[in-house]
Design an enzyme around this catalytic site. Structure first.
Site, PDB file in Angstrom:
ATOM      1  N   CYS A  64       0.872  -1.176   0.000  1.00 15.36           N
ATOM      2  CA  CYS A  64       0.000   0.000   0.000  1.00 15.36           C
ATOM      3  C   CYS A  64       0.909   1.226   0.000  1.00 15.36           C
ATOM      4  O   CYS A  64       1.813   1.319  -0.819  1.00 15.36           O
ATOM      5  CB  CYS A  64      -0.960  -0.040   1.180  1.00 15.36           C
ATOM      6  SG  CYS A  64      -0.196  -0.353   2.789  1.00 15.36           S
ATOM      7  N   TRP A  78       2.007  -0.862   6.347  1.00 14.16           N
ATOM      8  CA  TRP A  78       1.759  -1.387   7.684  1.00 14.16           C
ATOM      9  C   TRP A  78       0.281  -1.389   8.082  1.00 14.16           C
ATOM     10  O   TRP A  78      -0.054  -1.593   9.245  1.00 14.16           O
ATOM     11  CB  TRP A  78       2.586  -0.661   8.737  1.00 14.16           C
ATOM     12  CG  TRP A  78       2.477   0.839   8.792  1.00 14.16           C
ATOM     13  CD1 TRP A  78       1.416   1.624   8.493  1.00 14.16           C
ATOM     14  CD2 TRP A  78       3.521   1.725   9.222  1.00 14.16           C
ATOM     15  NE1 TRP A  78       1.711   2.926   8.702  1.00 14.16           N
ATOM     16  CE2 TRP A  78       2.999   3.025   9.152  1.00 14.16           C
ATOM     17  CE3 TRP A  78       4.829   1.551   9.670  1.00 14.16           C
ATOM     18  CZ2 TRP A  78       3.753   4.151   9.504  1.00 14.16           C
ATOM     19  CZ3 TRP A  78       5.568   2.671  10.024  1.00 14.16           C
ATOM     20  CH2 TRP A  78       5.043   3.948   9.932  1.00 14.16           C
ATOM     21  N   ASP A  79      -0.633  -1.208   7.125  1.00 18.37           N
ATOM     22  CA  ASP A  79      -2.072  -1.325   7.399  1.00 18.37           C
ATOM     23  C   ASP A  79      -2.734  -2.288   6.409  1.00 18.37           C
ATOM     24  O   ASP A  79      -3.025  -3.425   6.743  1.00 18.37           O
ATOM     25  CB  ASP A  79      -2.753   0.051   7.328  1.00 18.37           C
ATOM     26  CG  ASP A  79      -2.405   0.939   8.510  1.00 18.37           C
ATOM     27  OD1 ASP A  79      -2.621   0.506   9.655  1.00 18.37           O
ATOM     28  OD2 ASP A  79      -1.909   2.050   8.283  1.00 18.37           O
ATOM     29  N   ARG A  80      -2.950  -1.812   5.196  1.00 14.52           N
ATOM     30  CA  ARG A  80      -3.582  -2.663   4.187  1.00 14.52           C
ATOM     31  C   ARG A  80      -2.683  -3.833   3.780  1.00 14.52           C
ATOM     32  O   ARG A  80      -3.167  -4.932   3.520  1.00 14.52           O
ATOM     33  CB  ARG A  80      -3.924  -1.819   2.954  1.00 14.52           C
ATOM     34  CG  ARG A  80      -5.053  -0.843   3.182  1.00 14.52           C
ATOM     35  CD  ARG A  80      -5.164   0.183   2.066  1.00 14.52           C
ATOM     36  NE  ARG A  80      -4.128   1.207   2.173  1.00 14.52           N
ATOM     37  CZ  ARG A  80      -4.058   2.287   1.377  1.00 14.52           C
ATOM     38  NH1 ARG A  80      -4.949   2.424   0.404  1.00 14.52           N
ATOM     39  NH2 ARG A  80      -3.106   3.181   1.545  1.00 14.52           N
ATOM     40  N   ARG A 129      -3.922   3.421  15.876  1.00 13.38           N
ATOM     41  CA  ARG A 129      -5.165   3.044  15.199  1.00 13.38           C
ATOM     42  C   ARG A 129      -6.310   2.850  16.202  1.00 13.38           C
ATOM     43  O   ARG A 129      -7.447   3.231  15.939  1.00 13.38           O
ATOM     44  CB  ARG A 129      -4.966   1.759  14.388  1.00 13.38           C
ATOM     45  CG  ARG A 129      -3.852   1.840  13.338  1.00 13.38           C
ATOM     46  CD  ARG A 129      -4.066   2.997  12.377  1.00 13.38           C
ATOM     47  NE  ARG A 129      -3.070   3.006  11.315  1.00 13.38           N
ATOM     48  CZ  ARG A 129      -2.180   3.969  11.117  1.00 13.38           C
ATOM     49  NH1 ARG A 129      -2.172   5.026  11.930  1.00 13.38           N
ATOM     50  NH2 ARG A 129      -1.325   3.911  10.124  1.00 13.38           N
TER      51      ARG A 129
END
Length: 578
Positions: free
Chosen positions: A320, A324-326, A372
């Site tokens: 992404c 470090w998320d998607r 988050r």
């Protein structure tokens, strides 16, 4: 395999997972800070040790040292490079021709090419192919801004991946040679991709370039003006960023019916998949903007499974923006889906694969769970709660293998290994934390005729031993072969960590530097039950450690943390629209 003295075994059940989640929810993992600060260093070391023990159950691997974040501040301190499966299958096993010293050299050289220095890193080995993860390409903003860019991009936190005093003479040359800068750094990135035999690059960004305060801080392979990545197969599969998962939380953790707003000004990357890859899946890709979060995640996962399950030797990169998320969302879902089919990490129990996925794919690769959670962007929770939506066999890579294998040319031995099994109830669980399984469309289409196929010999992993690899910074773990099954060795091209004259022809896109065994196939338990065990274990431990955030009580809401949790994970049906 036992853990360190005074510690529970690797992935040792609820206690180990609870300790991991608590550590994860308190601080972001930072290799350059010793893993998260002195107070938690012992816990982080236990987490790292457990991950290595779990990898060792099924694979021989080498370690690339990143102890103080020398290569990347938010990558594991010990990066695992999986070389081949270590289980004794009674078949030829070939040593990998990927030289670890050369691999580390390419990683060091290529880290400038991508956002935050998060270079292309292999994380899953399947059918001899590497599934890799990274951030997107660095743009002018990062290459020239460095510390200042990271300060802006991280919202004010000085999170630079390279300190000014660490810059080499080569870095200075890059700055002074504008016309050659991208050729240089992206050339190193491309060499790393080719060395790992990556062909497919899946870009999850919803924009072509990330813009902050009018500055293009990151870019993407799909908009590289010089077409440096033209030899790779580029797939633009835009997926909402972590901010969108605030809406997921605000809807009582219900992903059904939650559709991303594709008309926002910054969204300018359309879905783009080569027809030869999109057509076989029989998905109406042109309708992607009408899909809810469930449909979109399901369809993208089907695409990834199809790519990595192909007949060629090509690997896959998923990224992404920051990676470090998607990125961990789809890496974790792919790892768990392949595990549920018995195709990777075949020796691991549900609690063990859950621990490995949370620890390695999310925690040790720097997911900012603390931030988050504070913002309600619960993409991490979504990942494991989503397992209920990929339980059916339409997501099974083993099913695709079966379709290809049950043709003329299937060996008698393999046919004799097959057996029919009645399809059990996908909702039956041994866990006391019983949850309703929500089947995806198409589930049960194979009924009693289904035959599950997985690698043979999963119950007999060979012992691994510690030894020195060619590079002094790498550690090789390998099975000790018996005298009567020592694998034939093939001559590998000469290379070393200090060599730089290796022929580019040997690094061409799509070529495979690996010689690895192809797994034989045997029956396996229902993938739905296996995934549900993982989901149940996650939800039970998550609820007792982190917990879901309750919405403010209102006449139209059930209110209360317990009710929110019950509805969010499917224990209790909705009483009506919110």
């Amino acid at each position: 395999m036992a853990g360190a003295r005074g510690c529970p075994p690797a992935g040792g059940g609820e206690r180990a997972l609870a300790e991991l989640l608590l550590e994860f929810s308190r601080a972001q993992y930072r290799a350059k800070d010793g893993g998260g600060g002195a107070a938690s260093s012992a816990k982080v070391e236990r987490i790292e040790t457990r991950c290595l023990e779990l990898f060792a159950k099924d694979y021989c691997y080498s370690l690339i040292q990143n102890v103080n974040g020398e290569i990347c501040g938010h990558y594991p301190r010990q990066i695992v490079f999986l070389e081949y499966e270590s289980t004794d299958r009674g078949q030829d096993v070939f040593e990998s021709t990927v030289h670890v010293g050369k691999l580390q050299e390419l990683m060091n050289r290529s880290r400038m090419a991508r956002c935050r220095g998060r270079f292309v890193c292999p994380v899953i080995l399947y059918k001899g192919k590497h599934v890799c993860r990274s951030a997107t390409l660095a743009g002018w903003g990062e290459l020239y801004g460095r510390t200042g860019y990271n300060y802006i991009f991280s919202g004010g936190s000085d999170d630079a991946w390279a300190d000014p005093e660490d810059l080499s003479e080569e870095d200075t040359v890059f700055r002074n040679a504008d016309s050659q800068l991208f050729d240089k750094v992206r050339g190193h990135d491309i060499k790393l991709l080719r060395y790992l035999s990556v062909r497919y690059i899946c870009d999850l960004m919803v924009e072509n370039k990330k813009v902050k305060f009018g500055l293009n801080v990151t870019s993407s392979e799909k908009v590289d003006k010089a077409q440096r990545y033209a030899d790779f197969t580029l797939l633009s599969i835009p997926y909402p960023g972590c901010e969108f998962f605030k809406e997921y939380k605000d809807r009582d953790y219900q992903a059904e019916g939650l559709v991303f707003n594709w008309k926002q000004g910054y969204v300018d990357a359309p879905l783009s998949i080569p027809p030869a890859l999109s057509r076989p899946l029989n998905i109406a890709w042109s309708e992607y903007q009408s899909w809810d979060l469930v449909q979109q995640t399901q369809n993208y996962l089907k695409l990834l499974i199809s790519l990595i399950n192909g007949d060629d030797d090509s690997g896959l990169l998923v990224h992404c923006i920051s990676g470090w998320d998607r990125t961990p969302l789809f890496v974790a879902l792919l790892r768990l889906s392949l595990w549920a089919d018995g195709l990777v990490h075949a020796s691991l129990a549900p609690a063990e694969i859950l621990y490995l996925t949370v620890a390695y794919d999310w925690f040790l690769f720097g997911h900012m769970l603390v931030d988050r959670l504070s913002k309600g962007e619960e993409i991490f929770f979504f990942c494991f709660n989503f397992l209920k939506h990929i339980a059916s066999e339409e997501f099974s890579a083993a099913r695709l293998q079966r379709r290809k294998s049950l043709l003329p040319g299937f060996t008698v031995e393999e046919l004799c290994m097959l057996k029919r099994r009645p399809r059990g109830s996908p909702t039956s669980l041994s866990s006391s934390f019983s949850l309703g399984l929500e089947s995806s469309p198409g589930a049960g289409s194979f009924a009693a005729e289904a035959v599950e196929l997985v690698p043979a010999g999963v119950q007999a992993p060979g012992p691994c031993r510690k030894g020195r690899a060619a590079s002094p910074q790498a550690v090789r773990w390998g099975r000790t072969p018996r005298a009567d099954d020592r694998p034939p060795r093939r001559e590998a091209k000469s290379s070393s960590s200090s060599s730089s004259g290796q022929s580019d022809a040997a690094l061409r896109a799509g070529s495979s530097p690996l010689e690895v065994p192809k797994p034989r196939l045997v029956p396996v338990a229902d993938r739905g039950s296996r995934l549900q065990e993982v989901r149940s274990a996650f939800l039970a431990t998550y609820s007792s450690t982190i917990g879901l955030q309750a919405l403010p009580p209102s006449p139209s809401s059930l209110g209360g943390l317990l009710e929110q949790f019950a509805r969010g994970v499917g224990l209790r049906a909705n009483s009506g629209p919110l």
